[in-house]
Design an enzyme around this catalytic site. Structure first.
Site: not given
Length: 163
Positions: A9, A12, A14-16, A126
């Protein structure tokens, strides 16, 4: 031969890392942690060395995924050779990866949501500037896509074992 997966993402945090935590958990449950390697990184260096966002950690923890040990890293040039699958969370990060990656590695770049079976979204939004509900939705998408990705990892492990 291992299967090596990198989730990407922007920062690095939140999402990943959530995707890394979920997939690491699924791989461990499936008994594939010896043949599937998992990591995450960001296309930007905003948060290198930082732990995942507290909201990401809280939502993940509530569902049984501990991501507190992860630290933000930036995508490195060698990642394009070291990983078999480099999975972006959205179009912007996929585009950045395509610009960064040598042409010979473009076949490794995909959107994570390609593996989802329950949600129609092509990308994972995001949640950073939103509220806790946004993180819940993101984790719904990630769990769905990682479950589909696990099936791919199982097939690859079976093919390698048979070879």
């Amino acid at each position: 031969m291992n299967t090596r997966v990198l989730f990407v993402c922007m920062g690095n945090i939140c999402r990943s890392p959530m995707a890394e935590g979920v997939f690491r958990h699924l791989i461990r449950q499936a008994g594939l942690d010896e043949v599937v390697k998992v990591a995450s990184a960001g296309t930007h260096a905003f948060h290198v060395g930082e732990a995942p966002d507290k909201r990401a950690q809280a939502v993940a923890s509530k569902r049984g995924f501990d991501i507190s040990d992860l630290r933000a890293a930036r995508v490195k040039e060698k990642d394009f050779d070291d990983f078999d699958m480099i999975l972006a969370m959205d179009w912007d990060n996929l585009s950045l990866l395509q610009q960064m990656a040598p042409k010979r590695n473009h076949h490794k770049l995909q959107l994570l949501m390609r593996f989802a079976t329950e949600h129609e979204s092509a990308t994972i939004p995001d949640p950073y500037y939103g509220n806790a509900q946004g993180f819940e939705q993101v984790l719904d998408y990630i769990e769905d896509a990682c479950t589909g990705l696990l099936e791919v990892a199982k097939r690859r492990a079976t093919q390698v074992a048979a070879a």
